[in-house]
Scaffold this motif. Sequence first.
Motif, PDB file in Angstrom:
ATOM      1  N   ALA A   9       0.831  -1.204   0.000  1.00 53.13           N
ATOM      2  CA  ALA A   9       0.000   0.000   0.000  1.00 53.13           C
ATOM      3  C   ALA A   9       0.868   1.258   0.000  1.00 53.13           C
ATOM      4  O   ALA A   9       0.583   2.219  -0.736  1.00 53.13           O
ATOM      5  N   MET A  10       1.912   1.265   0.816  1.00 54.06           N
ATOM      6  CA  MET A  10       2.806   2.422   0.886  1.00 54.06           C
ATOM      7  C   MET A  10       3.507   2.644  -0.456  1.00 54.06           C
ATOM      8  O   MET A  10       3.580   3.774  -0.951  1.00 54.06           O
ATOM      9  N   ALA A  11       4.019   1.569  -1.044  1.00 52.69           N
ATOM     10  CA  ALA A  11       4.713   1.686  -2.334  1.00 52.69           C
ATOM     11  C   ALA A  11       3.757   2.183  -3.414  1.00 52.69           C
ATOM     12  O   ALA A  11       4.116   3.059  -4.211  1.00 52.69           O
ATOM     13  N   GLY A  12       2.553   1.643  -3.453  1.00 56.45           N
ATOM     14  CA  GLY A  12       1.577   2.088  -4.440  1.00 56.45           C
ATOM     15  C   GLY A  12       1.240   3.555  -4.279  1.00 56.45           C
ATOM     16  O   GLY A  12       1.152   4.297  -5.261  1.00 56.45           O
ATOM     17  N   PHE A  13       1.064   3.996  -3.041  1.00 53.64           N
ATOM     18  CA  PHE A  13       0.778   5.402  -2.772  1.00 53.64           C
ATOM     19  C   PHE A  13       1.918   6.293  -3.254  1.00 53.64           C
ATOM     20  O   PHE A  13       1.696   7.303  -3.918  1.00 53.64           O
ATOM     21  N   PHE A  14       3.170   5.914  -2.920  1.00 57.20           N
ATOM     22  CA  PHE A  14       4.307   6.740  -3.312  1.00 57.20           C
ATOM     23  C   PHE A  14       4.505   6.754  -4.825  1.00 57.20           C
ATOM     24  O   PHE A  14       4.901   7.780  -5.388  1.00 57.20           O
ATOM     25  N   VAL A  15       4.246   5.644  -5.501  1.00 57.41           N
ATOM     26  CA  VAL A  15       4.359   5.631  -6.960  1.00 57.41           C
ATOM     27  C   VAL A  15       3.325   6.568  -7.575  1.00 57.41           C
ATOM     28  O   VAL A  15       3.650   7.390  -8.438  1.00 57.41           O
ATOM     29  N   LEU A  16       2.081   6.456  -7.136  1.00 60.95           N
ATOM     30  CA  LEU A  16       1.041   7.338  -7.677  1.00 60.95           C
ATOM     31  C   LEU A  16       1.327   8.804  -7.365  1.00 60.95           C
ATOM     32  O   LEU A  16       1.154   9.680  -8.225  1.00 60.95           O
ATOM     33  N   LEU A  17       1.772   9.084  -6.144  1.00 62.43           N
ATOM     34  CA  LEU A  17       2.096  10.460  -5.763  1.00 62.43           C
ATOM     35  C   LEU A  17       3.240  11.007  -6.612  1.00 62.43           C
ATOM     36  O   LEU A  17       3.164  12.131  -7.122  1.00 62.43           O
ATOM     37  N   SER A  18       4.292  10.226  -6.786  1.00 62.58           N
ATOM     38  CA  SER A  18       5.448  10.730  -7.537  1.00 62.58           C
ATOM     39  C   SER A  18       5.133  10.886  -9.024  1.00 62.58           C
ATOM     40  O   SER A  18       5.645  11.807  -9.665  1.00 62.58           O
ATOM     41  N   VAL A  19       4.289  10.034  -9.577  1.00 58.83           N
ATOM     42  CA  VAL A  19       3.880  10.203 -10.974  1.00 58.83           C
ATOM     43  C   VAL A  19       3.052  11.482 -11.119  1.00 58.83           C
ATOM     44  O   VAL A  19       3.240  12.261 -12.071  1.00 58.83           O
ATOM     45  N   ALA A  20       2.159  11.726 -10.176  1.00 60.89           N
ATOM     46  CA  ALA A  20       1.363  12.950 -10.228  1.00 60.89           C
ATOM     47  C   ALA A  20       2.260  14.181 -10.098  1.00 60.89           C
ATOM     48  O   ALA A  20       2.103  15.153 -10.852  1.00 60.89           O
ATOM     49  N   LEU A  21       3.198  14.145  -9.160  1.00 61.62           N
ATOM     50  CA  LEU A  21       4.110  15.277  -8.996  1.00 61.62           C
ATOM     51  C   LEU A  21       4.996  15.468 -10.224  1.00 61.62           C
ATOM     52  O   LEU A  21       5.287  16.597 -10.623  1.00 61.62           O
ATOM     53  N   GLY A  22       5.424  14.363 -10.828  1.00 62.19           N
ATOM     54  CA  GLY A  22       6.228  14.457 -12.047  1.00 62.19           C
ATOM     55  C   GLY A  22       5.445  15.034 -13.207  1.00 62.19           C
ATOM     56  O   GLY A  22       5.992  15.741 -14.061  1.00 62.19           O
ATOM     57  N   THR A  23       4.161  14.745 -13.251  1.00 61.53           N
ATOM     58  CA  THR A  23       3.321  15.249 -14.331  1.00 61.53           C
ATOM     59  C   THR A  23       2.976  16.715 -14.138  1.00 61.53           C
ATOM     60  O   THR A  23       3.045  17.504 -15.085  1.00 61.53           O
ATOM     61  N   TRP A  24       2.594  17.098 -12.915  1.00 65.26           N
ATOM     62  CA  TRP A  24       2.052  18.430 -12.692  1.00 65.26           C
ATOM     63  C   TRP A  24       3.017  19.426 -12.047  1.00 65.26           C
ATOM     64  O   TRP A  24       2.739  20.619 -12.047  1.00 65.26           O
ATOM     65  N   VAL A  25       4.112  18.950 -11.457  1.00 67.19           N
ATOM     66  CA  VAL A  25       5.020  19.880 -10.776  1.00 67.19           C
ATOM     67  C   VAL A  25       6.344  19.987 -11.525  1.00 67.19           C
ATOM     68  O   VAL A  25       6.702  21.046 -12.024  1.00 67.19           O
ATOM     69  N   HIS A  26       7.092  18.874 -11.587  1.00 61.09           N
ATOM     70  CA  HIS A  26       8.396  18.890 -12.248  1.00 61.09           C
ATOM     71  C   HIS A  26       8.788  17.463 -12.596  1.00 61.09           C
ATOM     72  O   HIS A  26       8.632  16.558 -11.762  1.00 61.09           O
ATOM     73  N   PRO A  27       9.316  17.239 -13.789  1.00 64.52           N
ATOM     74  CA  PRO A  27       9.693  15.878 -14.208  1.00 64.52           C
ATOM     75  C   PRO A  27      10.745  15.202 -13.320  1.00 64.52           C
ATOM     76  O   PRO A  27      10.861  13.981 -13.327  1.00 64.52           O
ATOM     77  N   ALA A  28      11.485  15.957 -12.551  1.00 62.62           N
ATOM     78  CA  ALA A  28      12.490  15.360 -11.661  1.00 62.62           C
ATOM     79  C   ALA A  28      11.849  14.437 -10.618  1.00 62.62           C
ATOM     80  O   ALA A  28      12.521  13.561 -10.067  1.00 62.62           O
ATOM     81  N   TRP A  29      10.558  14.603 -10.347  1.00 60.88           N
ATOM     82  CA  TRP A  29       9.872  13.726  -9.397  1.00 60.88           C
ATOM     83  C   TRP A  29       9.822  12.291  -9.891  1.00 60.88           C
ATOM     84  O   TRP A  29       9.623  11.367  -9.096  1.00 60.88           O
ATOM     85  N   TYR A  30      10.013  12.068 -11.186  1.00 62.26           N
ATOM     86  CA  TYR A  30      10.040  10.693 -11.693  1.00 62.26           C
ATOM     87  C   TYR A  30      11.221   9.911 -11.118  1.00 62.26           C
ATOM     88  O   TYR A  30      11.197   8.679 -11.082  1.00 62.26           O
ATOM     89  N   LEU A  31      12.239  10.613 -10.659  1.00 65.86           N
ATOM     90  CA  LEU A  31      13.358   9.934  -9.993  1.00 65.86           C
ATOM     91  C   LEU A  31      12.896   9.269  -8.705  1.00 65.86           C
ATOM     92  O   LEU A  31      13.414   8.213  -8.321  1.00 65.86           O
TER      93      LEU A  31
END
Length: 71
Positions: A9-31
Motif C-alpha cells: 500500500a505504501m509503495a503504491g501510494f508513493f508511486v502514484l504520488l510521484s507520478v502525479a508530482l512528475g506530471t504536474w510539478v516537475h519531471p524530476a519527481w520521476y526519480l
Amino acid sequence: MSVNEGLRAMAGFFVLLSVALGTWVHPAWYLFTAFVGVNLLQSAFTRWCPAMAILRRIGLREESDAGKAAE
C-alpha cells in the motif's frame, strides 16, 4: 493488515504520488518513482526494506501473526 500488505500500500501510494508530482510539478519527481521501484526490487531479493521497520514500529504484524489474529 500485515507488514507485507502495508508495504504494498505504501509503495503504491508513493508511486502514484510521484507520478502525479512528475506530471504536474516537475519531471524530476520521476526519480522518486524510480527510487521506489529500485527499493522494491532490492527488497524482493534481500527480504529487507527500510519501510518494513517503520510499519512494524507503528504496529503492523508479520504475515503469520496477522493470520492468527483473524481466526
